[in-house]
Design an enzyme around this catalytic site. Structure first.
Site, PDB file in Angstrom:
ATOM      1  N   TYR A 129     -12.371  -2.581  -3.225  1.00  0.00           N
ATOM      2  CA  TYR A 129     -12.936  -2.504  -1.878  1.00  0.00           C
ATOM      3  C   TYR A 129     -14.461  -2.453  -1.864  1.00  0.00           C
ATOM      4  O   TYR A 129     -15.057  -2.044  -0.861  1.00  0.00           O
ATOM      5  CB  TYR A 129     -12.324  -1.317  -1.137  1.00  0.00           C
ATOM      6  CG  TYR A 129     -10.884  -1.586  -0.715  1.00  0.00           C
ATOM      7  CD1 TYR A 129     -10.561  -2.678   0.094  1.00  0.00           C
ATOM      8  CD2 TYR A 129      -9.841  -0.754  -1.125  1.00  0.00           C
ATOM      9  CE1 TYR A 129      -9.251  -2.944   0.476  1.00  0.00           C
ATOM     10  CE2 TYR A 129      -8.519  -1.005  -0.738  1.00  0.00           C
ATOM     11  CZ  TYR A 129      -8.242  -2.096   0.062  1.00  0.00           C
ATOM     12  OH  TYR A 129      -6.945  -2.358   0.450  1.00  0.00           O
ATOM     13  N   HIS A 164      -1.881  -5.360   1.470  1.00  0.00           N
ATOM     14  CA  HIS A 164      -3.133  -6.076   1.241  1.00  0.00           C
ATOM     15  C   HIS A 164      -2.814  -7.482   0.769  1.00  0.00           C
ATOM     16  O   HIS A 164      -1.887  -7.672  -0.016  1.00  0.00           O
ATOM     17  CB  HIS A 164      -3.955  -5.364   0.154  1.00  0.00           C
ATOM     18  CG  HIS A 164      -5.103  -6.203  -0.335  1.00  0.00           C
ATOM     19  ND1 HIS A 164      -6.296  -6.292   0.343  1.00  0.00           N
ATOM     20  CD2 HIS A 164      -5.211  -7.040  -1.401  1.00  0.00           C
ATOM     21  CE1 HIS A 164      -7.096  -7.127  -0.296  1.00  0.00           C
ATOM     22  NE2 HIS A 164      -6.470  -7.595  -1.363  1.00  0.00           N
ATOM     23  N   THR A 167      -5.422  -7.656  10.685  1.00  0.00           N
ATOM     24  CA  THR A 167      -5.739  -6.367  10.043  1.00  0.00           C
ATOM     25  C   THR A 167      -5.226  -5.176  10.860  1.00  0.00           C
ATOM     26  O   THR A 167      -4.655  -4.239  10.309  1.00  0.00           O
ATOM     27  CB  THR A 167      -7.271  -6.254   9.856  1.00  0.00           C
ATOM     28  OG1 THR A 167      -7.725  -7.416   9.167  1.00  0.00           O
ATOM     29  CG2 THR A 167      -7.631  -5.003   9.066  1.00  0.00           C
ATOM     30  N   ARG A 206      -1.322 -14.642   4.058  1.00  0.00           N
ATOM     31  CA  ARG A 206      -2.106 -13.970   5.103  1.00  0.00           C
ATOM     32  C   ARG A 206      -1.440 -14.131   6.475  1.00  0.00           C
ATOM     33  O   ARG A 206      -1.498 -13.238   7.315  1.00  0.00           O
ATOM     34  CB  ARG A 206      -3.533 -14.537   5.143  1.00  0.00           C
ATOM     35  CG  ARG A 206      -4.359 -14.249   3.893  1.00  0.00           C
ATOM     36  CD  ARG A 206      -5.087 -12.936   3.920  1.00  0.00           C
ATOM     37  NE  ARG A 206      -6.116 -12.876   4.914  1.00  0.00           N
ATOM     38  CZ  ARG A 206      -6.917 -11.832   5.090  1.00  0.00           C
ATOM     39  NH1 ARG A 206      -6.795 -10.748   4.312  1.00  0.00           N
ATOM     40  NH2 ARG A 206      -7.824 -11.830   6.024  1.00  0.00           N
ATOM     41  N   GLU A 247      -9.546 -10.138  -7.624  1.00  0.00           N
ATOM     42  CA  GLU A 247      -8.777  -8.916  -7.359  1.00  0.00           C
ATOM     43  C   GLU A 247      -7.586  -8.770  -8.300  1.00  0.00           C
ATOM     44  O   GLU A 247      -7.306  -7.669  -8.780  1.00  0.00           O
ATOM     45  CB  GLU A 247      -8.322  -8.890  -5.888  1.00  0.00           C
ATOM     46  CG  GLU A 247      -9.497  -8.664  -4.941  1.00  0.00           C
ATOM     47  CD  GLU A 247      -9.146  -8.867  -3.464  1.00  0.00           C
ATOM     48  OE1 GLU A 247      -7.959  -9.020  -3.127  1.00  0.00           O
ATOM     49  OE2 GLU A 247     -10.087  -8.868  -2.646  1.00  0.00           O
ATOM     50  N   ARG A 288       2.498  -6.619   9.444  1.00  0.00           N
ATOM     51  CA  ARG A 288       1.745  -5.556  10.127  1.00  0.00           C
ATOM     52  C   ARG A 288       2.178  -5.416  11.589  1.00  0.00           C
ATOM     53  O   ARG A 288       2.210  -4.306  12.133  1.00  0.00           O
ATOM     54  CB  ARG A 288       0.247  -5.828  10.010  1.00  0.00           C
ATOM     55  CG  ARG A 288      -0.279  -5.591   8.586  1.00  0.00           C
ATOM     56  CD  ARG A 288      -1.642  -6.200   8.397  1.00  0.00           C
ATOM     57  NE  ARG A 288      -2.285  -5.826   7.140  1.00  0.00           N
ATOM     58  CZ  ARG A 288      -3.413  -6.386   6.703  1.00  0.00           C
ATOM     59  NH1 ARG A 288      -4.009  -7.318   7.421  1.00  0.00           N
ATOM     60  NH2 ARG A 288      -3.945  -5.998   5.552  1.00  0.00           N
ATOM     61  N   PHE A 294     -15.251   3.330   7.329  1.00  0.00           N
ATOM     62  CA  PHE A 294     -13.886   3.672   6.915  1.00  0.00           C
ATOM     63  C   PHE A 294     -13.695   3.653   5.391  1.00  0.00           C
ATOM     64  O   PHE A 294     -12.605   3.933   4.911  1.00  0.00           O
ATOM     65  CB  PHE A 294     -12.885   2.719   7.582  1.00  0.00           C
ATOM     66  CG  PHE A 294     -13.110   1.248   7.289  1.00  0.00           C
ATOM     67  CD1 PHE A 294     -12.666   0.669   6.109  1.00  0.00           C
ATOM     68  CD2 PHE A 294     -13.798   0.446   8.190  1.00  0.00           C
ATOM     69  CE1 PHE A 294     -12.875  -0.679   5.842  1.00  0.00           C
ATOM     70  CE2 PHE A 294     -14.013  -0.913   7.935  1.00  0.00           C
ATOM     71  CZ  PHE A 294     -13.547  -1.473   6.750  1.00  0.00           C
ATOM     72  N   LYS A 344       0.829  -1.203   0.000  1.00  0.00           N
ATOM     73  CA  LYS A 344       0.000   0.000   0.000  1.00  0.00           C
ATOM     74  C   LYS A 344       0.873   1.267   0.000  1.00  0.00           C
ATOM     75  O   LYS A 344       2.090   1.198   0.213  1.00  0.00           O
ATOM     76  CB  LYS A 344      -0.927  -0.048   1.213  1.00  0.00           C
ATOM     77  CG  LYS A 344      -1.969  -1.183   1.140  1.00  0.00           C
ATOM     78  CD  LYS A 344      -2.788  -1.244   2.423  1.00  0.00           C
ATOM     79  CE  LYS A 344      -3.914  -2.258   2.326  1.00  0.00           C
ATOM     80  NZ  LYS A 344      -4.700  -2.305   3.586  1.00  0.00           N
ATOM     81  N   ASN A 382      -1.915  -0.003   7.411  1.00  0.00           N
ATOM     82  CA  ASN A 382      -1.411  -1.344   7.725  1.00  0.00           C
ATOM     83  C   ASN A 382      -0.586  -1.970   6.597  1.00  0.00           C
ATOM     84  O   ASN A 382      -0.432  -3.192   6.530  1.00  0.00           O
ATOM     85  CB  ASN A 382      -2.554  -2.252   8.188  1.00  0.00           C
ATOM     86  CG  ASN A 382      -3.583  -2.488   7.119  1.00  0.00           C
ATOM     87  OD1 ASN A 382      -3.477  -1.961   6.019  1.00  0.00           O
ATOM     88  ND2 ASN A 382      -4.586  -3.290   7.426  1.00  0.00           N
TER      89      ASN A 382
HETATM   90  P1  IDP Z   1      -7.620  -7.223   5.618  1.00  0.00           P
HETATM   91  O1  IDP Z   1      -6.833  -6.212   4.819  1.00  0.00           O
HETATM   92  O2  IDP Z   1      -6.817  -7.769   6.770  1.00  0.00           O
HETATM   93  O3  IDP Z   1      -8.222  -8.313   4.763  1.00  0.00           O
HETATM   94  P2  IDP Z   1     -10.301  -6.067   5.820  1.00  0.00           P
HETATM   95  O4  IDP Z   1     -11.234  -6.242   6.977  1.00  0.00           O
HETATM   96  O5  IDP Z   1     -10.626  -6.776   4.550  1.00  0.00           O
HETATM   97  O6  IDP Z   1      -8.823  -6.446   6.323  1.00  0.00           O
HETATM   98  O7  IDP Z   1     -10.212  -4.504   5.540  1.00  0.00           O
HETATM   99  C1  IDP Z   1      -9.611  -4.026   4.360  1.00  0.00           C
HETATM  100  C2  IDP Z   1      -8.757  -2.840   4.698  1.00  0.00           C
HETATM  101  O8  IDP Z   1      -9.586  -1.771   5.147  1.00  0.00           O
HETATM  102  C3  IDP Z   1      -7.755  -3.036   5.833  1.00  0.00           C
HETATM  103  O9  IDP Z   1      -6.565  -3.685   5.419  1.00  0.00           O
HETATM  104  C4  IDP Z   1      -7.503  -1.601   6.249  1.00  0.00           C
HETATM  105  O10 IDP Z   1      -6.615  -0.949   5.329  1.00  0.00           O
HETATM  106  C5  IDP Z   1      -8.885  -0.983   6.090  1.00  0.00           C
HETATM  107  N1  IDP Z   1      -9.630  -0.989   7.342  1.00  0.00           N
HETATM  108  C6  IDP Z   1     -10.319  -2.012   7.903  1.00  0.00           C
HETATM  109  N2  IDP Z   1     -10.883  -1.646   9.064  1.00  0.00           N
HETATM  110  C7  IDP Z   1     -10.564  -0.355   9.248  1.00  0.00           C
HETATM  111  C8  IDP Z   1     -10.845   0.616  10.275  1.00  0.00           C
HETATM  112  O11 IDP Z   1     -11.533   0.345  11.265  1.00  0.00           O
HETATM  113  N3  IDP Z   1     -10.328   1.864  10.099  1.00  0.00           N
HETATM  114  C9  IDP Z   1      -9.571   2.207   9.019  1.00  0.00           C
HETATM  115  N4  IDP Z   1      -9.286   1.336   8.032  1.00  0.00           N
HETATM  116  C10 IDP Z   1      -9.761   0.078   8.149  1.00  0.00           C
HETATM  117 MG    MG Z   2      -9.745  -8.203   3.313  1.00  0.00          MG
END
Ligand code: IDP
Ligand code: MG
Length: 149
Positions: free
Chosen positions: A49, A115, A91, A85, A126, A102, A57, A9, A112
């Site tokens: 997304y 992806h 996350t 993963r 994707e 992370r 968010f 990212k 974070n």
């Molecule tokens: P992942 O990346 O671990 O699969 P997901 O739940 O799919 O997690 O969320 C996608 C992305 O959205 C996260 O990697 C992060 O960048 C962002 N994200 C998720 N939850 C939050 C939040 O509560 N605040 C800000 N960004 C978030």
């Molecule tokens: Mg995800």
């Protein structure tokens, strides 16, 4: 063999972590079959997304991912999705174990670093947002027989 879609990212690129993060994936024996440096378009971000569209968010997430260049990769290997993963970690960096990307490099959930698709089906969907299937390179590392029995 499974394909996994990964994106370094904007924060990872801006912080000069491209090499270190790719090394962590590469050293497992997982194989890179496609890679590009790109600024994510609004259209690509919205497709990527889509599942988070209703989340609070979402707009910040789209703004973040389109704000600055990224590196997109397709990685191939046995259990590539689960293995990637695991290396990426939870996350929220606060929940991510030390030794994960992370956990080692992040502080906030909204920054974070990386992806990784959460299933084989989502990886395929994707990767198609960012790559033409003809861009996936079919090659055999000379180390293959020492990575797989
Ligand atoms: P992942 O990346 O671990 O699969 P997901 O739940 O799919 O997690 O969320 C996608 C992305 O959205 C996260 O990697 C992060 O960048 C962002 N994200 C998720 N939850 C939050 C939040 O509560 N605040 C800000 N960004 C978030
Ligand atoms: Mg995800």
């Amino acid at each position: 063999m499974e394909h996994e879609f990964v994106m370094l990212k904007p924060d990872a690129v801006q912080r000069g972590l491209i090499g270190q993060l790719i090394t962590r994936l590469e050293r497992t024996g997982l194989k890179i079959v496609a890679m590009k440096f790109l600024k994510v378009s609004q259209d690509q971000a919205e497709k990527h997304y889509e599942v988070h569209k209703e989340r609070p968010f979402y707009s910040g997430l789209v703004k973040y991912i389109t704000s600055s260049p990224t590196v997109a990769l397709v990685i191939e290997g046995e259990n590539a999705v689960a293995l990637t993963r695991k290396i990426v970690g939870a996350t929220n960096p606060l929940d991510a174990s030390p030794g994960t990307i992370r956990g080692d490099f992040g502080i906030q959930i909204g920054r974070n670093l990386i992806h990784a698709s959460d299933s084989v089906e989502n990886a395929l969907a994707e990767l198609k947002i960012y790559f033409d299937e003809s861009e996936l390179v079919n090659w055999k590392p000379v180390t293959n027989n020492w990575v797989y029995e």
